[in-house]
Design a protein around this motif. Structure first.
Motif, PDB file in Angstrom:
ATOM      1  N   LYS A 152       0.833  -1.191   0.000  1.00  0.00           N
ATOM      2  CA  LYS A 152       0.000   0.000   0.000  1.00  0.00           C
ATOM      3  C   LYS A 152       0.881   1.259   0.000  1.00  0.00           C
ATOM      4  O   LYS A 152       2.036   1.216   0.397  1.00  0.00           O
ATOM      5  N   ASP A 155       3.492   5.114  -4.998  1.00  0.00           N
ATOM      6  CA  ASP A 155       3.254   6.053  -6.095  1.00  0.00           C
ATOM      7  C   ASP A 155       3.605   5.405  -7.422  1.00  0.00           C
ATOM      8  O   ASP A 155       2.916   5.614  -8.418  1.00  0.00           O
ATOM      9  N   ARG A 169      -0.579  -5.674 -10.626  1.00  0.00           N
ATOM     10  CA  ARG A 169      -1.808  -5.044 -10.121  1.00  0.00           C
ATOM     11  C   ARG A 169      -2.601  -6.032  -9.271  1.00  0.00           C
ATOM     12  O   ARG A 169      -3.123  -5.681  -8.208  1.00  0.00           O
ATOM     13  N   LEU A 174      -3.950  -3.315  -6.837  1.00  0.00           N
ATOM     14  CA  LEU A 174      -3.965  -1.982  -7.416  1.00  0.00           C
ATOM     15  C   LEU A 174      -4.887  -1.946  -8.626  1.00  0.00           C
ATOM     16  O   LEU A 174      -4.980  -2.909  -9.377  1.00  0.00           O
ATOM     17  N   SER A 175      -5.541  -0.823  -8.835  1.00  0.00           N
ATOM     18  CA  SER A 175      -6.411  -0.677  -9.995  1.00  0.00           C
ATOM     19  C   SER A 175      -5.608  -0.204 -11.191  1.00  0.00           C
ATOM     20  O   SER A 175      -4.562   0.452 -11.051  1.00  0.00           O
ATOM     21  N   GLU A 177      -6.576   2.052 -13.196  1.00  0.00           N
ATOM     22  CA  GLU A 177      -6.763   3.492 -13.275  1.00  0.00           C
ATOM     23  C   GLU A 177      -5.782   4.265 -12.389  1.00  0.00           C
ATOM     24  O   GLU A 177      -5.529   5.453 -12.617  1.00  0.00           O
ATOM     25  N   SER A 178      -5.227   3.613 -11.384  1.00  0.00           N
ATOM     26  CA  SER A 178      -4.338   4.305 -10.459  1.00  0.00           C
ATOM     27  C   SER A 178      -3.061   4.803 -11.129  1.00  0.00           C
ATOM     28  O   SER A 178      -2.450   5.779 -10.692  1.00  0.00           O
ATOM     29  N   VAL A 180      -0.236   3.411 -11.068  1.00  0.00           N
ATOM     30  CA  VAL A 180       0.929   3.124 -10.221  1.00  0.00           C
ATOM     31  C   VAL A 180       1.940   2.230 -10.939  1.00  0.00           C
ATOM     32  O   VAL A 180       3.151   2.448 -10.859  1.00  0.00           O
TER      33      VAL A 180
END
Length: 390
Positions: A152, A155, A169, A174-175, A177-178, A180
């Motif tokens: 978590k 960035d 992901r 993680l999405s 869309e993020s 990252v």
């Protein structure tokens, strides 16, 4: 320590003490030159961080700090003290670099100006990790991963190609869309494109093991078995059979996984053929000098594919391992080399490798899983960070 006390201690550390420690210092002035590197186990920078660290050091624009947490090597009080010291330092840092899962970084509320970057310690996507293992015996439950996360507050997560972004992901929850996950290449692989580094590796091995005497190098580098805290080495191929058939043309260098504490004994009878170099040589050095790589389920094969040399997959416990941890891709379809179960098969393949090696298969494997690793990954990462919004 019984289960209830252990759970209470964990709650106190990750839900109260560590978040409070970070909050105490997060409003102090940000040091825009400070970059903090966090290593969880070793007392030296791991290969995943080493090249990036030295590039940043050479540029001279950064104030570099390193914290060695020693997670499984010190007692609870010392561990908590190490983490608290690290949290205080990173609270005023512009950049924080990780190369594996980290619970204490995941339990805080980071200040908005700090960039947290997950470099990860491997390339490609092979065996499952994180949330992807929730249904396997190797992993914890999804509920536990949500309550005490490892992945978590990132960035950026740098990966070796666009084709593996989905696996990271999934593993890190993680999405898409993020934004990252960034397939800009893996910093640690940049050294493989530097001729001086390659030559230094060759000279290092020749000096350390003069008994090689011009023979070709077989690298046996398996991953560990069992849980991380009790990692064990696999049985491996029969060294006696290999020595009998191959010692006139080959030598065998063995590199066990760093988590393995008790390595199989190697008889002095084979000292002119085989050597366990787990403590002596880095995996980067060994990948550079090896003519053939023998592994099983280790992600190091992705890095080795950059050389487009032969790979052999010695997987005598494939079904058991797949049930234990699982893979992101079908193992038999993924591997760019033969999947062998016995030492006899292994020896036979090596003896006939000139006519059996499929170079095109390895090339396609490299193009799919390592397309962003071209010797400039670190350059792209630093540009990304300097141009970031934070």
């Amino acid at each position: 320590m019984n289960r209830y006390v252990k759970n209470a201690v964990r709650f106190g550390l990750y839900k109260i003490l560590f978040p409070l420690q970070y909050r105490r210092y997060r409003n102090c002035p940000l040091d825009r030159k400070k970059a903090v590197f966090i290593e969880m186990e070793r007392e030296t920078l791991p290969e995943s961080m080493d090249y990036l660290y030295h590039v940043m050091e050479k540029e001279g624009r950064y104030d570099l700090h390193v914290h060695y947490i020693r997670q499984r090597h010190v007692g609870q009080k010392r561990l908590a003290a190490n983490i608290c010291r690290c949290l205080k330092d990173m609270a005023t840092a512009r950049f924080v670099f990780l190369c594996e899962g980290n619970r204490f970084v995941s339990c805080i509320s980071p200040r908005k100006e700090t960039m947290i970057v997950q470099l990860w310690h491997g390339c490609g996507a092979f065996k499952r990790f994180g949330f992807s293992t929730a249904q396997y015996r190797f992993g914890g439950s999804r509920r536990e991963y949500v309550k005490y996360p490892y992945y978590k507050n990132y960035d950026y997560v740098t990966v070796s190609s666009p084709s593996v972004a989905w696996a990271y992901r999934e593993a890190m929850n993680l999405s898409e869309e993020s934004g990252v996950i960034r397939p800009i290449g893996v910093s640690r692989t940049d050294v493989y494109f530097q001729e001086k580094f390659l030559e230094d590796c060759r000279q290092k091995i020749q000096k350390a093991y003069p008994w090689i005497q011009g023979r070709r190098i077989l690298l046996y580098a398996p991953t560990f078995r069992g849980q991380v805290g009790t990692a064990a080495a696999p049985a491996g191929p029969d060294i006696a059979q290999m020595a009998e058939k191959l010692s006139d043309r080959y030598v065998l260098l063995i590199k066990q996984h760093p988590l393995v504490k008790e390595r199989p004994a190697l008889s002095r009878e084979y000292q002119n053929f085989a050597a366990d170099v787990s403590e002596e040589q880095s995996i980067e050095t060994l990948l550079c000098v090896s003519d053939i790589c023998i592994s099983d389920y280790s992600s190091l094969v992705f890095e080795y594919s950059l050389f487009e040399r032969p790979m052999i997959f010695f997987a005598c416990d494939l079904e058991e391992y797949e049930d234990w941890r699982g893979f992101y891709y079908d193992y038999q379809e993924l591997t760019p080399g033969p999947v062998l179960r016995t030492t006899e098969q292994l020896v036979d393949y090596i003896l006939h490798i000139e006519e059996r090696f499929d170079a095109e298969c390895v090339k396609k494997f490299r193009e799919k899983f390592m397309s962003a690793c071209d010797g400039h990954a670190t350059e792209r990462l630093l540009k990304l960070l300097e141009n970031g919004e934070k």
